[in-house]
Design a protein around this motif. Structure first.
Motif, PDB file in Angstrom:
ATOM      1  N   VAL A  74       9.319  -2.189  -8.237  1.00  0.00           N
ATOM      2  CA  VAL A  74       8.853  -3.089  -7.175  1.00  0.00           C
ATOM      3  C   VAL A  74       7.364  -2.878  -6.917  1.00  0.00           C
ATOM      4  O   VAL A  74       6.622  -3.821  -6.638  1.00  0.00           O
ATOM      5  N   SER A  75       6.910  -1.629  -7.022  1.00  0.00           N
ATOM      6  CA  SER A  75       5.503  -1.314  -6.747  1.00  0.00           C
ATOM      7  C   SER A  75       4.580  -2.005  -7.741  1.00  0.00           C
ATOM      8  O   SER A  75       4.994  -2.418  -8.820  1.00  0.00           O
ATOM      9  N   ALA A 131       0.828  -1.205   0.000  1.00  0.00           N
ATOM     10  CA  ALA A 131       0.000   0.000   0.000  1.00  0.00           C
ATOM     11  C   ALA A 131       0.867   1.262   0.000  1.00  0.00           C
ATOM     12  O   ALA A 131       0.549   2.250  -0.675  1.00  0.00           O
ATOM     13  N   ILE A 132       1.962   1.205   0.770  1.00  0.00           N
ATOM     14  CA  ILE A 132       2.884   2.348   0.803  1.00  0.00           C
ATOM     15  C   ILE A 132       3.456   2.605  -0.588  1.00  0.00           C
ATOM     16  O   ILE A 132       3.500   3.745  -1.069  1.00  0.00           O
ATOM     17  N   LEU A 133       3.887   1.547  -1.254  1.00  0.00           N
ATOM     18  CA  LEU A 133       4.479   1.696  -2.587  1.00  0.00           C
ATOM     19  C   LEU A 133       3.438   2.152  -3.617  1.00  0.00           C
ATOM     20  O   LEU A 133       3.747   2.949  -4.513  1.00  0.00           O
ATOM     21  N   HIS A 134       2.230   1.651  -3.480  1.00  0.00           N
ATOM     22  CA  HIS A 134       1.177   2.077  -4.409  1.00  0.00           C
ATOM     23  C   HIS A 134       0.920   3.578  -4.263  1.00  0.00           C
ATOM     24  O   HIS A 134       0.826   4.299  -5.270  1.00  0.00           O
ATOM     25  N   LYS A 135       0.822   4.033  -3.027  1.00  0.00           N
ATOM     26  CA  LYS A 135       0.589   5.459  -2.800  1.00  0.00           C
ATOM     27  C   LYS A 135       1.771   6.292  -3.306  1.00  0.00           C
ATOM     28  O   LYS A 135       1.591   7.401  -3.817  1.00  0.00           O
ATOM     29  N   ALA A 136       2.993   5.737  -3.140  1.00  0.00           N
ATOM     30  CA  ALA A 136       4.188   6.468  -3.561  1.00  0.00           C
ATOM     31  C   ALA A 136       4.173   6.750  -5.048  1.00  0.00           C
ATOM     32  O   ALA A 136       4.528   7.853  -5.489  1.00  0.00           O
ATOM     33  N   PHE A 137       3.745   5.772  -5.852  1.00  0.00           N
ATOM     34  CA  PHE A 137       3.873   5.911  -7.309  1.00  0.00           C
ATOM     35  C   PHE A 137       2.548   6.233  -8.008  1.00  0.00           C
ATOM     36  O   PHE A 137       2.446   6.146  -9.232  1.00  0.00           O
TER      37      PHE A 137
END
Length: 454
Positions: free
Chosen positions: A351-352, A212-218
């Motif tokens: 990675v995301s 979820a963190i990576l999804h929000k990041a990108f």
């Protein structure tokens, strides 16, 4: 003509069964006794040959089936060797390494004949609580006895010797105390299992939160507040192709495997990459000694190279943190950024789910089973300003560091539960769970009943 051997009296058998004080592993309450396992084990071995009854269904307690805590329900024709007959409430001790720590109680789940693998030592006594014996055999002191006399050529061929196991001491309390001990153990274990289940749910949620963190990041959500505070427009993200960021994309040579060696350059394979991280895993390293004419080619790793698995399990990522004497094999692609400032951002992008889905989508088709180098060059990336990229990487590092710390704490808590169970068992068989009643008759009376039984 030899004299007929005189049967021992109950008192003589009692003295034979009792463990001398100097051989007792530790002190137990005064109304308990230490006895040798063989003197209370009433099991008489009986062999069963299932092959002789090929159509008959058996309930088989094999060593592997203990993992599921359910026996094999199997036809005699599918059983390849002789077994031993067992009964409900028999306690099974595994004698083969590395499963010597396995203890199982026969439960009888069906109406079929009960049989067990010959790799079990069978313990039977109708006067002793079977659950008490099962937990006792799982305790540390008894496990150490089981491992003290093993023989064989080593490894999985090592076995505990039944003749020695029968001499091992066990603490024997009165029957009512045995039952109270079992109830207390199961009560405490149930609470620990409930806590463990909750902790495992927390542990499993780390991967979800990380994704979820990576999804929000990108997708721009992670830095929405940062853009507002820094006067950066939400429309500042631009779509670009991978080729705009990479100096080149290449892969290793199929033929380099013939240069495998126990020294030389590191040969990076798919096993050195993982999903969900940009860190390379060098716990298993393969080396190659390449001839001079191939050394120094474009697939030699340098700092900030991004590695991508391109066959089978597509989309595992690794970021090279420093120049290395290392090369990649043909299952790994190397994407070298034009500007090192982009490297960590791009690695996390892949990675995301935003980047991974693109890579996995490109390999779909009737005949396409991998990711081509041109596929990587043509991946569409939605890119923010360089300063926002730096902020995204900073936030990812910070948030994932917190997640790792929480995960480690959870793993430690899970490990402590196993230690607590071992502690409970150790205390249980010392009479330290607060269940013993000193006023109860000594276990000597129970032992006499056991010994009196023919």
């Amino acid at each position: 003509m030899p004299k007929k051997k005189t049967a021992l009296t109950i008192e003589e058998r009692l003295q034979q069964a009792l463990v001398p004080a100097e051989e007792q592993p530790y002190e137990v309450p005064e109304n308990w006794v230490w006895v040798r396992l063989g003197d209370v084990n009433k099991y008489i071995s009986k062999s069963v040959n299932p092959i002789s009854e090929p159509d008959k269904i058996f309930e088989l307690y094999s060593v592997p089936s203990m993992v599921d805590n359910y026996p094999e329900i199997i036809a005699g024709s599918d059983i390849g060797s002789s077994k031993q007959s067992v009964c409900k409430k028999d306690v099974l001790l595994c004698k083969i390494n590395p499963r010597i720590n396995r203890v199982w109680k026969v439960s009888q789940f069906t109406d079929n004949e009960l049989i067990a693998s010959s790799e079990w030592i069978v313990i039977r006594n109708n006067h002793i609580d079977a659950n008490y014996l099962m937990y006792c055999f799982q305790s540390k002191y008894f496990r150490e006895f089981m491992l003290s006399n093993v023989s064989g050529v080593g490894g999985s061929l090592m076995r505990a010797q039944p003749k020695y196991v029968q001499t091992y001491p066990i603490p024997l309390p009165p029957l009512s105390e045995q039952q109270r001990i079992v109830e207390r153990i199961e009560e405490l274990f149930a609470k620990l299992d409930e806590a463990k289940e909750r902790l495992q749910e927390v542990a499993e949620s780390f991967a979800v939160r990380k994704a979820a963190i990576l999804h929000k990041a990108f997708t721009g959500k992670l830095t929405k507040q940062w853009r507002r505070e820094n006067g950066v427009s939400d429309e500042s993200w631009e779509e670009k192709k991978g080729e705009d960021f990479f100096e080149y994309v290449t892969s290793g040579s199929r033929g380099w495997a013939k240069y495998y060696s126990d020294k030389g350059s590191i040969f990076v394979r798919m096993g050195n990459l993982n999903h969900g991280t940009i860190e390379l895993d060098f716990s298993d390293i393969q080396y190659v000694e390449l001839p001079d004419q191939v050394e120094g080619q474009r697939s030699k790793l340098q700092k900030n190279d991004i590695l991508i698995s391109i066959t089978a399990d597509v989309g595992m990522i690794g970021l090279v943190r420093e120049d290395m004497d290392a090369y990649i094999n043909q299952h790994v692609a190397l994407a070298r950024p034009k500007n090192d400032l982009y490297a960590e951002f791009l690695a996390w992008y892949f990675v995301s789910d935003v980047g991974l889905q693109q890579m996995q989508n490109k390999q779909r088709g009737a005949t396409k089973i991998g990711l081509g180098l041109q596929d990587i060059r043509s991946i569409i990336l939605k890119i923010p300003t360089l300063s926002e990229q730096h902020e995204i990487v900073r936030l990812i590092d910070d948030l994932l560091a917190r997640e790792r710390a929480a995960q480690q704490a959870t793993e430690q808590a899970l490990a402590s539960i196993d230690l607590m169970k071992k502690s409970i068992l150790a205390r249980a068989f010392r009479g330290e769970l607060g269940t013993n009643k000193a006023s109860e008759a000594s276990a000597l009376e129970l032992l006499k009943q056991v010994l009196a039984e023919n």
